[in-house]
Structure formats: C-alpha cells, structure tokens
Design a protein around this motif. Structure first.
Motif, PDB file in Angstrom:
ATOM      1  N   LEU A  26       0.828  -1.212   0.000  1.00 42.14           N
ATOM      2  CA  LEU A  26       0.000   0.000   0.000  1.00 42.14           C
ATOM      3  C   LEU A  26       0.857   1.254   0.000  1.00 42.14           C
ATOM      4  O   LEU A  26       0.533   2.249  -0.660  1.00 42.14           O
ATOM      5  N   GLN A  27       1.959   1.189   0.735  1.00 43.50           N
ATOM      6  CA  GLN A  27       2.838   2.361   0.808  1.00 43.50           C
ATOM      7  C   GLN A  27       3.403   2.680  -0.581  1.00 43.50           C
ATOM      8  O   GLN A  27       3.457   3.839  -0.988  1.00 43.50           O
ATOM      9  N   ALA A  28       3.783   1.610  -1.310  1.00 48.44           N
ATOM     10  CA  ALA A  28       4.314   1.822  -2.667  1.00 48.44           C
ATOM     11  C   ALA A  28       3.210   2.355  -3.582  1.00 48.44           C
ATOM     12  O   ALA A  28       3.404   3.323  -4.318  1.00 48.44           O
ATOM     13  N   ALA A  29       2.021   1.739  -3.520  1.00 46.86           N
ATOM     14  CA  ALA A  29       0.926   2.141  -4.421  1.00 46.86           C
ATOM     15  C   ALA A  29       0.457   3.564  -4.125  1.00 46.86           C
ATOM     16  O   ALA A  29      -0.040   4.260  -5.011  1.00 46.86           O
ATOM     17  N   SER A  30       0.635   4.009  -2.869  1.00 49.73           N
ATOM     18  CA  SER A  30       0.192   5.370  -2.517  1.00 49.73           C
ATOM     19  C   SER A  30       1.340   6.377  -2.644  1.00 49.73           C
ATOM     20  O   SER A  30       1.221   7.513  -2.185  1.00 49.73           O
ATOM     21  N   GLN A  31       2.428   5.953  -3.274  1.00 50.50           N
ATOM     22  CA  GLN A  31       3.575   6.827  -3.533  1.00 50.50           C
ATOM     23  C   GLN A  31       4.053   7.505  -2.250  1.00 50.50           C
ATOM     24  O   GLN A  31       4.398   8.682  -2.237  1.00 50.50           O
ATOM     25  N   ASN A  32       3.965   6.777  -1.154  1.00 47.62           N
ATOM     26  CA  ASN A  32       4.460   7.239   0.149  1.00 47.62           C
ATOM     27  C   ASN A  32       3.796   8.534   0.625  1.00 47.62           C
ATOM     28  O   ASN A  32       4.369   9.289   1.420  1.00 47.62           O
ATOM     29  N   ALA A  33       2.593   8.786   0.151  1.00 40.95           N
ATOM     30  CA  ALA A  33       1.939  10.079   0.433  1.00 40.95           C
ATOM     31  C   ALA A  33       1.766  10.337   1.926  1.00 40.95           C
ATOM     32  O   ALA A  33       1.858  11.489   2.363  1.00 40.95           O
ATOM     33  N   LEU A  34       1.509   9.298   2.714  1.00 42.10           N
ATOM     34  CA  LEU A  34       1.298   9.505   4.153  1.00 42.10           C
ATOM     35  C   LEU A  34       2.365   8.795   4.994  1.00 42.10           C
ATOM     36  O   LEU A  34       2.152   8.521   6.175  1.00 42.10           O
ATOM     37  N   GLY A  35       3.496   8.484   4.357  1.00 42.82           N
ATOM     38  CA  GLY A  35       4.625   7.893   5.079  1.00 42.82           C
ATOM     39  C   GLY A  35       4.393   6.433   5.437  1.00 42.82           C
ATOM     40  O   GLY A  35       3.643   5.719   4.758  1.00 42.82           O
ATOM     41  N   GLN A  36       5.037   6.023   6.531  1.00 43.38           N
ATOM     42  CA  GLN A  36       4.967   4.628   6.990  1.00 43.38           C
ATOM     43  C   GLN A  36       3.523   4.263   7.353  1.00 43.38           C
ATOM     44  O   GLN A  36       2.841   5.050   8.020  1.00 43.38           O
ATOM     45  N   LEU A  37       3.094   3.054   6.926  1.00 46.04           N
ATOM     46  CA  LEU A  37       1.693   2.651   7.160  1.00 46.04           C
ATOM     47  C   LEU A  37       1.641   1.361   7.972  1.00 46.04           C
ATOM     48  O   LEU A  37       2.470   0.469   7.784  1.00 46.04           O
ATOM     49  N   ALA A  38       0.649   1.251   8.847  1.00 50.45           N
ATOM     50  CA  ALA A  38       0.440  -0.005   9.586  1.00 50.45           C
ATOM     51  C   ALA A  38      -1.057  -0.328   9.595  1.00 50.45           C
ATOM     52  O   ALA A  38      -1.890   0.568   9.821  1.00 50.45           O
ATOM     53  N   LEU A  39      -1.391  -1.584   9.342  1.00 52.19           N
ATOM     54  CA  LEU A  39      -2.801  -1.985   9.340  1.00 52.19           C
ATOM     55  C   LEU A  39      -3.388  -1.883  10.741  1.00 52.19           C
ATOM     56  O   LEU A  39      -2.750  -2.295  11.707  1.00 52.19           O
ATOM     57  N   SER A  40      -4.611  -1.362  10.841  1.00 54.39           N
ATOM     58  CA  SER A  40      -5.258  -1.277  12.161  1.00 54.39           C
ATOM     59  C   SER A  40      -6.581  -2.035  12.188  1.00 54.39           C
ATOM     60  O   SER A  40      -7.347  -1.906  13.131  1.00 54.39           O
ATOM     61  N   SER A  41      -6.868  -2.806  11.128  1.00 59.01           N
ATOM     62  CA  SER A  41      -8.093  -3.621  11.135  1.00 59.01           C
ATOM     63  C   SER A  41      -7.882  -4.844  10.256  1.00 59.01           C
ATOM     64  O   SER A  41      -6.850  -4.980   9.592  1.00 59.01           O
ATOM     65  N   GLU A  42      -8.896  -5.688  10.220  1.00 57.56           N
ATOM     66  CA  GLU A  42      -8.900  -6.823   9.295  1.00 57.56           C
ATOM     67  C   GLU A  42      -8.952  -6.301   7.863  1.00 57.56           C
ATOM     68  O   GLU A  42      -9.285  -5.140   7.625  1.00 57.56           O
ATOM     69  N   ARG A  43      -8.670  -7.198   6.907  1.00 63.90           N
ATOM     70  CA  ARG A  43      -8.901  -6.880   5.490  1.00 63.90           C
ATOM     71  C   ARG A  43     -10.132  -7.667   5.040  1.00 63.90           C
ATOM     72  O   ARG A  43     -10.251  -8.852   5.344  1.00 63.90           O
ATOM     73  N   VAL A  44     -11.038  -7.008   4.336  1.00 66.43           N
ATOM     74  CA  VAL A  44     -12.254  -7.688   3.861  1.00 66.43           C
ATOM     75  C   VAL A  44     -12.404  -7.345   2.385  1.00 66.43           C
ATOM     76  O   VAL A  44     -12.074  -6.228   1.972  1.00 66.43           O
ATOM     77  N   SER A  45     -12.873  -8.305   1.570  1.00 68.75           N
ATOM     78  CA  SER A  45     -13.017  -7.973   0.144  1.00 68.75           C
ATOM     79  C   SER A  45     -14.441  -8.224  -0.349  1.00 68.75           C
ATOM     80  O   SER A  45     -15.148  -9.070   0.186  1.00 68.75           O
ATOM     81  N   TRP A  46     -14.824  -7.439  -1.339  1.00 64.36           N
ATOM     82  CA  TRP A  46     -16.149  -7.542  -1.964  1.00 64.36           C
ATOM     83  C   TRP A  46     -15.968  -7.661  -3.480  1.00 64.36           C
ATOM     84  O   TRP A  46     -15.187  -6.885  -4.050  1.00 64.36           O
ATOM     85  N   PRO A  47     -16.679  -8.589  -4.140  1.00 62.64           N
ATOM     86  CA  PRO A  47     -16.631  -8.616  -5.608  1.00 62.64           C
ATOM     87  C   PRO A  47     -17.355  -7.381  -6.154  1.00 62.64           C
ATOM     88  O   PRO A  47     -18.362  -6.969  -5.574  1.00 62.64           O
ATOM     89  N   LEU A  48     -16.828  -6.793  -7.216  1.00 65.29           N
ATOM     90  CA  LEU A  48     -17.426  -5.554  -7.726  1.00 65.29           C
ATOM     91  C   LEU A  48     -18.294  -5.806  -8.948  1.00 65.29           C
ATOM     92  O   LEU A  48     -17.931  -6.575  -9.832  1.00 65.29           O
ATOM     93  N   MET A  49     -19.426  -5.158  -8.981  1.00 69.53           N
ATOM     94  CA  MET A  49     -20.303  -5.273 -10.146  1.00 69.53           C
ATOM     95  C   MET A  49     -21.130  -4.001 -10.288  1.00 69.53           C
ATOM     96  O   MET A  49     -21.262  -3.228  -9.337  1.00 69.53           O
TER      97      MET A  49
END
Ligand code: FAD
Length: 376
Positions: A224-247
């Motif tokens: 995420l840090q790479a994809a966000s071009q380091n815009a907000l610096g060092q990142l750490a997850l603070s929750s679960e990851r959940v995914s939804w199929p898109l339509m």
C-alpha cells in the motif's frame, strides 16, 4: 403495537433505517425487519464518503454520528500512473466539505438509536403484511428474487479490498485516489480533522485480491505504501482486510403489486435496486436519494391514495430510473476509462485529466453532482 402496518421495510441497513425514520415522521406505522445478527459477526471495516445531500437527510432524522466519526474532506487528489493530477478543493468550490468520511458502525449505531426512540417503528423478526413493502435488503436481496424481479448484473472482474491504516503523517482532511495498471486505490481520512488514520478501498483484479489478502499484514502495508507513492509515510494496518466482488447492476423493475393472496404493493430501494462501482463513493448516496424520493412521493400523495397505490409508486420508479441512468452510465464509463491499460486510452486519460483540471465550470458542475447538490 396492535394496529396494522402501513409500511413493512425488509432490511435494516443504513437505507432501511433512514427510510423507517423518514416515514415515521410522516405519522405512518412502520415495521422494520431486522434479522438477529449472527453471533460473533465482525464490525464493518468500511467508512463511506457521504455527500452533502445525504448528510442533510441523515441529520434530519437525527442519525448523524458525532464529529470524530464523520471527517470532513477538505481536498480530493486524484492521480493516475502518468503525471496527471486532478484536484478538488472545498474552499475553491465554496462549500464546507467535499464529502464526509463516516465510520460505518458508528453511523449504523446512531441510526439504530434514533429508530429505538421512535414509537411508530416496530422492530420485526420476520416480514408482515402491509399496504406497502419496501425491500432494502442489499445486493443479494431474497425478497427481490421472491417477487420474480431480475437484477441485471455486470461483473467487473475486480474485487474491492477494504481495511484501515494508521499513517505516519496526518491526513490533513485530504482524500486520495490513485489509478495505476488498471487498479484504483483510495485513502479516505478518518478520526476527525487532526486524524492520522485512513480507510482504504483498493479495487484490483480478483486474482490479485486473493494474492494481496494472502500477504502478511506488514507486507500488505508495504504494498500500500508503494501504491500510494508514500503520500502519508509509513503505514500499519489497524483492522482486518475484507473484500467484496465488484459489479454494476440494476433492477428490471422498481415497484409492483404483491402477488395474490397477499395484498398491497412492493418497492425496491438502495443496493436491492442497484449496485455501482465504489470508485466515486456513490452507492449509499444513491440509496439515500432513493428513500428521500420515496418519502417525498408518499408525503405529496393525494389524500385518497393509499401508500401502496401503484400510480403513486410509478412516480417513484420513473424518477429513480432517470437518476440512475445518468449516474450508473457515468460510473461504468469512468471505470473503463480509468482502469483500461491500452495506450490510446492512457493518453486520453492524461490529456482529459489535465484539461478537466483546468476547466472551471465543467469541474464545478461535476463536483456539485458528486456532492448531491444542483442535480437538475
Ligand atoms: C468497499 C466498498 C466501499 C464503499 N464505499 C462507499 C462510499 O464511500 N460511499 C457510498 O455512498 N457507498 C459506498 N459503498 C456502497 C455501499 O456499501 C452500499 O451502497 C450501501 O451499503 C447500501 O446500503 P443498503 O442499506 O441498501 O444495503 P446493505 O448495506 O447491504 O444493507 C442491507 C441490510 O438488509 C439486511 N438483509 C439482507 N437480507 C435480508 C432479509 N432477507 N431480511 C431482512 N433483512 C435482510 C442485511 O443484513 C443488511 O442489514 C461501498 C461499497 C463497497 C463494497
């Protein structure tokens, strides 16, 4: 409550609860079907971008959460893989905020509290007969299938991964979107004006989503840090990851009479009637516009019409079909333009973003539509 219901609402998500509160305000007797939650169900990790029209609607029924749970967006920065950047600024547009990023569990809890205070809303464990049944059961609505209504869906072949991050740098009330290699990443500011947490929505191909979800949290945060071009610096997850199929999807029919022996009529609202790409954060805003319109139509009915009168409900259907046609088409077009990787489209994208960014009136018009104002 001993009297018959005027309206039975199936589904107590944000759309269903808001509708129940709007209709109880009209002195209608409302039943709200809320199935018992599965034990141990995890809290929603999402935060929604809510536009000004939706904020006003939710506030009018006393459902708006406290300040730390609703962060005003001061600026929106959209970048693509080329050099082009598009920026929207609340101050320049003369509005207090471009949108509010609202914590979903906090919003649902505040609405549930308002519902609990409203004597004309009866919580139900199962659907009951009423002059009008409104289905707010979300995308996978069982009642919609039961009424024999088609849901015309078009899968994007993508999933949206949602999570939350703690960031090294404060977000300064800026919402970010990056478009790269067919993927869309959004960081939405959380925890009030001074916060340094963001809600993430990352739309990627179904296979890539599976790969990303399999990563350890630290490795995922580095991606995420790479994809966000380091815009907000060092990142750490603070929750679960959940995914939804898109339509993208739209119902073939918004309203209809109940099949005999049941009496009355039904109507669909919210995700039970439509689904759009989360790209522009408009799904819930559209659902709230549905229920605002339905309650307006019911409020303005001639005194001899019942709330289940088909002529009345057709007014609702016509109005929402028209609104959806423009928004749904625009979302599909944008999704294609911003995620396809063909070289001519990329050039068009860069050129279009630069031109659009310096086009005062057009940019203002688009921003106002997204904010839910000046919809004429
Ligand atoms: C990753 C992601 C990010 C998003 N971000 C945004 C955003 O920023 N802004 C925005 O406007 N939109 C956003 N959306 C869209 C938004 O999530 C939906 O549009 C919104 O949740 C629709 O609300 P709803 O109440 O219609 O449906 P739902 O939220 O699906 O709620 C339906 C309710 O009905 C209940 N239910 C289901 N079946 C039954 C049944 N048979 N009987 C009784 N109850 C039933 C469910 O338990 C649930 O409580 C996003 C979506 C995704 C996937």
């Amino acid at each position: 409550m001993t009297q018959a219901l005027d309206i039975c609402i199936r589904g107590a998500g944000i759309v269903g609860q808001t509708l129940a509160l709007l209709l109880a305000r009209e002195r209608l007797r409302v039943g709200l079907v809320r199935p018992t939650p599965a034990p141990g169900a995890a809290a929603d990790v999402r935060a929604y971008a809510i536009n000004a029209a939706s904020k006003e609607l939710i506030s009018s029924v006393r459902g708006w959460p406290d300040a730390p749970h609703a962060t005003p967006v001061r600026q929106m920065r959209i970048s693509n893989e080329g050099e082009a950047q598009l920026q929207f600024d609340a101050e320049q547009l003369g509005v207090p905020a471009l949108a509010w990023i609202v914590d979903v569990p906090a919003l649902e809890a505040r609405l549930a509290q308002a519902v609990g205070f409203q004597a004309l809303i009866e919580p139900l464990a199962a659907a009951q007969g009423a002059a009008l049944t409104v289905v707010c059961e979300g995308k996978a609505s069982r009642s919609r299938a039961e009424f024999g209504v088609q849901f015309l869906a078009n899968a994007y072949g993508q999933s949206a991964i949602a999570t939350r991050l703690h960031c090294e740098r404060a977000h300064a009330q800026v919402a970010y979107q990056w478009f790269s290699k067919g993927e869309i990443l959004a960081f939405l500011p959380l925890d009030g004006e001074q916060g340094n947490s963001v809600a993430v929505v990352w739309s990627v191909s179904t296979q890539r989503a599976a790969d990303l979800l399999a990563l350890q949290p630290e490795a995922f945060a580095s991606e995420l840090q790479a994809a966000s071009q380091n815009a907000l610096g060092q990142l750490a997850l603070s929750s679960e990851r959940v995914s939804w199929p898109l339509m993208s999807a739209q119902t073939s029919q918004w309203v209809g009479p109940m099949a005999p022996p049941s009496a009355g009529a039904w109507a669909l609202a919210g995700d039970a009637a439509h689904a759009v790409h989360p790209l522009a954060g408009q799904g819930l805003n559209l659902g709230l516009a549905d229920v605002a319109e339905l309650s307006r139509v019911l409020h303005q009915r001639e005194y001899w019409r019942s709330v289940g009168d088909m002529k009345l409900l057709r007014r609702y259907e016509r109005s929402r079909k028209t609104a959806l046609a423009s928004m749904g088409g625009a979302m599909d077009g944008l999704q294609q333009l911003l995620t396809r990787q063909d070289a001519p489209l990329q050039t068009l994208r860069d050129w279009g973003m630069k031109g659009f960014d310096s086009s005062g009136p057009l940019k203002r018009w688009v921003a106002q539509r997204a904010m839910g104002i000046n919809q004429e």
